[in-house]
Design a protein around this motif. Structure first.
Motif, short mmCIF file in Angstrom:
data_model
loop_
_atom_site.label_atom_id
_atom_site.label_comp_id
_atom_site.label_asym_id
_atom_site.label_seq_id
_atom_site.Cartn_x
_atom_site.Cartn_y
_atom_site.Cartn_z
N ILE A 1 0.87 -1.17 0.00
CA ILE A 1 0.00 0.00 0.00
C ILE A 1 0.91 1.22 0.00
CG2 ILE A 1 -1.73 1.25 1.35
CD1 ILE A 1 -2.65 -1.58 2.33
N HIS A 2 0.48 2.26 -0.66
CA HIS A 2 1.31 3.44 -0.92
C HIS A 2 2.09 3.87 0.31
CE1 HIS A 2 2.64 7.01 -2.86
NE2 HIS A 2 2.08 7.79 -1.96
N SER A 3 3.42 3.98 0.12
CA SER A 3 4.34 4.50 1.15
C SER A 3 4.50 3.60 2.37
CB SER A 3 3.91 5.90 1.63
OG SER A 3 4.01 6.81 0.59
N GLN A 4 4.04 2.36 2.29
CA GLN A 4 4.25 1.41 3.38
C GLN A 4 5.19 0.30 2.93
OE1 GLN A 4 0.60 0.02 5.14
NE2 GLN A 4 -0.40 2.00 4.95
N GLY A 5 5.66 -0.51 3.86
CA GLY A 5 6.48 -1.66 3.51
C GLY A 5 5.62 -2.76 2.91
N PRO A 6 6.21 -3.65 2.12
CA PRO A 6 5.43 -4.77 1.56
C PRO A 6 4.84 -5.64 2.67
CG PRO A 6 7.53 -4.55 0.42
CD PRO A 6 7.57 -3.64 1.60
N GLN A 7 3.63 -6.12 2.41
CA GLN A 7 2.92 -6.97 3.36
C GLN A 7 2.80 -8.37 2.77
OE1 GLN A 7 -1.24 -6.02 3.81
NE2 GLN A 7 -1.40 -7.02 5.79
N TYR A 8 3.22 -9.37 3.51
CA TYR A 8 3.09 -10.75 3.07
C TYR A 8 1.60 -11.13 3.02
CZ TYR A 8 2.80 -15.82 3.63
OH TYR A 8 2.45 -17.15 3.51
N ILE A 9 1.22 -11.82 1.94
CA ILE A 9 -0.17 -12.26 1.83
C ILE A 9 -0.27 -13.77 1.97
CG2 ILE A 9 -2.24 -12.34 0.37
CD1 ILE A 9 -1.15 -9.88 -1.10
N ILE A 10 0.41 -14.51 1.11
CA ILE A 10 0.23 -15.96 1.06
C ILE A 10 1.34 -16.56 0.20
CG2 ILE A 10 -1.20 -16.01 -1.04
CD1 ILE A 10 -3.10 -17.95 0.49
N HIS A 11 1.61 -17.85 0.37
CA HIS A 11 2.53 -18.53 -0.54
C HIS A 11 2.12 -19.99 -0.68
CE1 HIS A 11 4.47 -19.87 3.20
NE2 HIS A 11 5.12 -20.77 2.50
N GLY A 12 2.61 -20.62 -1.75
CA GLY A 12 2.27 -22.02 -1.98
C GLY A 12 3.28 -22.68 -2.91
N LEU A 13 3.26 -24.01 -2.90
CA LEU A 13 4.17 -24.78 -3.76
C LEU A 13 3.40 -25.45 -4.89
CD1 LEU A 13 7.06 -25.86 -4.19
CD2 LEU A 13 6.43 -27.81 -2.74
N LYS A 14 2.46 -26.31 -4.55
CA LYS A 14 1.69 -27.01 -5.58
C LYS A 14 0.19 -26.87 -5.33
CE LYS A 14 4.90 -30.89 -5.71
NZ LYS A 14 5.00 -32.35 -5.61
N ASN A 15 -0.18 -27.05 -4.07
CA ASN A 15 -1.59 -27.09 -3.75
C ASN A 15 -2.15 -25.69 -3.60
OD1 ASN A 15 -1.48 -29.92 -3.54
ND2 ASN A 15 -0.67 -29.73 -1.46
N ASN A 16 -3.45 -25.57 -3.77
CA ASN A 16 -4.11 -24.30 -3.51
C ASN A 16 -4.03 -24.00 -2.03
OD1 ASN A 16 -4.71 -24.36 -6.23
ND2 ASN A 16 -6.77 -25.16 -5.92
N GLU A 17 -3.92 -22.74 -1.70
CA GLU A 17 -3.80 -22.32 -0.32
C GLU A 17 -4.82 -21.22 -0.03
OE1 GLU A 17 -0.45 -24.84 0.46
OE2 GLU A 17 -1.76 -23.71 1.82
N THR A 18 -5.28 -21.19 1.21
CA THR A 18 -6.21 -20.15 1.64
C THR A 18 -5.84 -19.71 3.04
OG1 THR A 18 -8.03 -20.99 0.28
CG2 THR A 18 -8.63 -19.62 2.15
N ASN A 19 -5.90 -18.41 3.27
CA ASN A 19 -5.77 -17.89 4.64
C ASN A 19 -6.79 -16.78 4.82
OD1 ASN A 19 -4.66 -15.57 3.48
ND2 ASN A 19 -2.55 -16.14 4.00
N GLU A 20 -6.66 -16.05 5.91
CA GLU A 20 -7.68 -15.05 6.22
C GLU A 20 -7.65 -13.88 5.25
OE1 GLU A 20 -5.16 -15.95 8.06
OE2 GLU A 20 -3.92 -14.17 8.45
N MET A 21 -6.58 -13.73 4.50
CA MET A 21 -6.48 -12.61 3.58
C MET A 21 -6.92 -12.97 2.16
SD MET A 21 -2.93 -10.68 4.53
CE MET A 21 -3.22 -9.40 3.31
N ALA A 22 -6.54 -14.16 1.69
CA ALA A 22 -6.70 -14.45 0.28
C ALA A 22 -6.63 -15.95 0.02
CB ALA A 22 -5.59 -13.75 -0.51
N SER A 23 -6.89 -16.30 -1.24
CA SER A 23 -6.68 -17.67 -1.72
C SER A 23 -5.67 -17.63 -2.87
CB SER A 23 -7.99 -18.28 -2.23
OG SER A 23 -8.90 -18.45 -1.17
#
Lengths: 116, 111
Positions: free
Chosen positions: B39-61
């Protein structure tokens, strides 16, 4: 707040002066990274530490730049003889490196440097 | 680390799902797909990561195709606060060092 913190958040300096930034990582994290971001670009890697050892330096890290992490906790990034081209956001990130961990990097809010 | 390709910009209506694509056709077997946003003028925010399988957390899929050559980040109900630059990054966990950011996708959520 248990996230990555950086100080100062903003720094204005005159060309030729030295500046030093501090980063405090998440407490249990053993890896600490520095990045630089100029306007309109994504962050660019500068260097990283594992504990107190500096393991990698980018070619972006000229000899005017020096980073330390003396006790394996907080880190400082110093720029000597600043130039206008050093104006940027300096970002710090930390992660935990170990077997079976994700090594996700978490970023601080950054220090915005303006060299006049 | 493999290179990624993302659209420069996207728009989304508030309350609708935002689907952000990423191509990483040269990804290797041990490379993960990470998503961050800034977000403008802020540090990067981690959202999610994955290797093969679909992943879901409270922020995104995160949906990764079977051949792993592309992925989609889904924000199920976008809000105005989701307006940001979204970065898709491919990274090997064995290297453990730098994240290589591209230019990302500027997502604008409109009221």
């Amino acid at each position: 707040d248990t996230g990555v913190s950086q100080n100062p958040r903003h720094k204005i300096t005159k060309r030729g002066q030295n500046v030093t930034f501090r980063c405090d990582p998440i407490s249990e994290h053993n890896r600490l990274y520095w990045y630089r971001q100029t306007l309109g670009q994504g962050p660019e890697f500068l260097t990283y530490f594992q504990n107190e050892a500096q393991l990698e330096k980018s070619r972006l890290l000229s000899d005017r730049f020096s980073a330390e992490r003396p006790k394996g906790s907080f880190s400082t990034l110093e720029i000597q003889r600043t130039e206008q081209g050093d104006s940027a956001m300096y970002l710090c990130a930390s992660s935990f490196w170990g077997q079976g961990t994700s090594m996700t990097q978490y970023f601080g809010p950054g220090t915005r440097l303006l060299v006049l | 680390d493999a290179k990624t390709t993302q659209p420069t910009s996207m728009d989304c209506a508030e309350g609708r799902a935002a689907n952000l694509p990423c191509n990483h056709s040269t990804i290797s077997g041990n490379e993960y797909v990470y998503w961050y946003r800034q977000i403008h003028s802020q540090g990067p925010q981690y959202i999610i990561h994955g290797l093969k399988n679909n992943e879901t957390n409270e922020m995104a899929s995160l949906i990764i195709t079977e051949d792993r050559k592309s992925s989609t980040l889904i924000l199920p109900h976008a809000t105005l606060r989701d307006t940001a630059v979204y970065y898709c990054i491919v990274r090997s966990e064995t290297s453990g060092s730098r994240l290589t950011f591209g230019e990302g996708t500027q997502l604008t959520v409109n009221p």
